[in-house]
Design a protein around this motif. Structure first.
Motif, PDB file in Angstrom:
ATOM      1  N   ASP A  27      22.923  21.113 -50.055  1.00  0.00           N
ATOM      2  CA  ASP A  27      21.639  20.447 -50.344  1.00  0.00           C
ATOM      3  C   ASP A  27      20.466  20.943 -49.501  1.00  0.00           C
ATOM      4  N   VAL A  33      20.279  16.179 -46.402  1.00  0.00           N
ATOM      5  CA  VAL A  33      20.388  14.728 -46.268  1.00  0.00           C
ATOM      6  C   VAL A  33      19.421  14.196 -45.217  1.00  0.00           C
ATOM      7  N   ARG A  35      16.740  15.885 -44.170  1.00  0.00           N
ATOM      8  CA  ARG A  35      15.427  16.505 -44.411  1.00  0.00           C
ATOM      9  C   ARG A  35      15.088  17.601 -43.401  1.00  0.00           C
ATOM     10  N   HIS A 106      32.151   9.563 -40.986  1.00  0.00           N
ATOM     11  CA  HIS A 106      30.859  10.169 -40.685  1.00  0.00           C
ATOM     12  C   HIS A 106      30.323   9.813 -39.307  1.00  0.00           C
TER      13      HIS A 106
END
Length: 321
Positions: A27, A33, A35, A106
């Motif tokens: 991504d 995620v 930025r 996470h």
């Protein structure tokens, strides 16, 4: 500037100053995620900033091939070639640590695992200003680097804000920073845990304990000289990290300090760390090393000096003597 802005600016500089630099991963083309890569694809094009499949092994393997122009194990490439070739330019960025809601998938702190691999450097910044300078040093280092970015409880990517130079600058790897000078006890940590330890130092000072706080910054190779000099001055050491206590990198620091400073230690080395369990979701506040746990550790380690004074006055020898 906050942490994600500092990371973003460092990546801008790296891509702008070196046409061989690329950014790729999950991504990243639209910012990722957190930025951290926002705007990079627009400025440098999709040939240099692009998404990959959701396969970490494939991302790292492709990075090794791109950095070294041959696919091989990054950590051993320099060793196997007799220093004729290296895998420099390969920097693997990854978030680590507690985020407040990440749970057992996470919120892990796996830095000790990578520290056990010879040939890889491991770097963990504590703040935006540190992150930018250390990241640029990692990208330009001739060795592959794992760069852990702390998420922290409320996402350090955005919460931590400080003045960050706009220019291109580098901070030296493998050089620890003494954030706070003291005389009674040395505290050593890295990443987001430094903020917790700094609060513990303030609390300990209320009890008359002078703390010296050291940010290791680079775990491999770590700055033994700075830590040793501090422990020789204070005679006491407390290490704190979010990772589980067993096999954590704090154990390596403790073992090294005992070897190098045994006769100068006034008390056993203390470790304030996570528990030996999967990272819990609802019990995260109990799992994490907090300022209160660290402050209690400071008092316990410092109390050994008082016991020594009592033993000496009563004619009993200190166990270290």
């Amino acid at each position: 500037m906050n942490l994600f802005s500092a990371i973003n600016q460092a990546l801008h500089i790296a891509l702008d100053s070196d046409p061989r630099a690329y950014v790729f991963g999950e991504d990243v083309s639209f910012g990722g995620v957190f930025r951290c890569t926002i705007g990079l694809a627009d400025q440098f094009g999709k040939n240099r900033v692009f998404n990959t499949p959701l396969c970490e092994q494939g991302i790292v393997g492709f990075g090794i091939g791109l950095a070294a122009m041959i696919v091989n194990e990054a950590a051993k490439f320099r060793y196997r070639s007799g220093n004729q070739f290296n895998c420099g330019g390969l920097t693997i960025r990854a978030p680590y640590g507690a985020v407040g809601h990440g749970g057992h998938y996470h919120s892990q702190s796996p830095e000790a695992f990578f520290c056990h691999v010879p040939g890889i450097k491991v770097v963990v910044p504590r703040s935006p200003q540190q992150a930018k300078g250390l990241l640029l040093s990692c990208i330009r280092d001739p060795n592959p680097v794992v760069f852990f970015e702390p998420k922290a409880w409320h996402s350090l990517y955005r919460v931590a804000v400080e003045k960050v130079p706009e220019c291109d600058y580098m901070l030296p790897l493998s050089l620890a920073e003494v954030m706070r000078e003291g005389n009674d006890i040395t505290l050593v940590g890295w990443g987001a845990q430094l903020a917790v330890m700094e609060e513990a130092c303030i609390e300990a000072e209320k009890d008359g304990i002078s703390c010296e706080l050291i940010d290791l910054r680079t775990l491999i190779p770590w700055d033994k000289d700075t830590v040793e000099a501090s422990v020789r001055k204070t005679g006491r050491l407390l290490i704190s990290h979010e990772a589980p206590v067993t096999g954590g990198f704090g154990a390596e620091i403790a073992a090294s300090v005992v070897e190098r400073c045994f006769l100068r230690l006034e008390a056993p080395i203390a470790r304030i760390c996570g528990f030996d369990t999967p990272f819990p979701l609802v019990f995260e506040p109990f799992y994490l090393p907090t300022k209160n746990k660290a402050n209690i550790g400071c008092n316990q380690v410092h109390s050994e000096l008082l016991n020594w004074d009592v033993n000496m006055s009563s004619g009993r020898a200190h166990p270290n003597l």
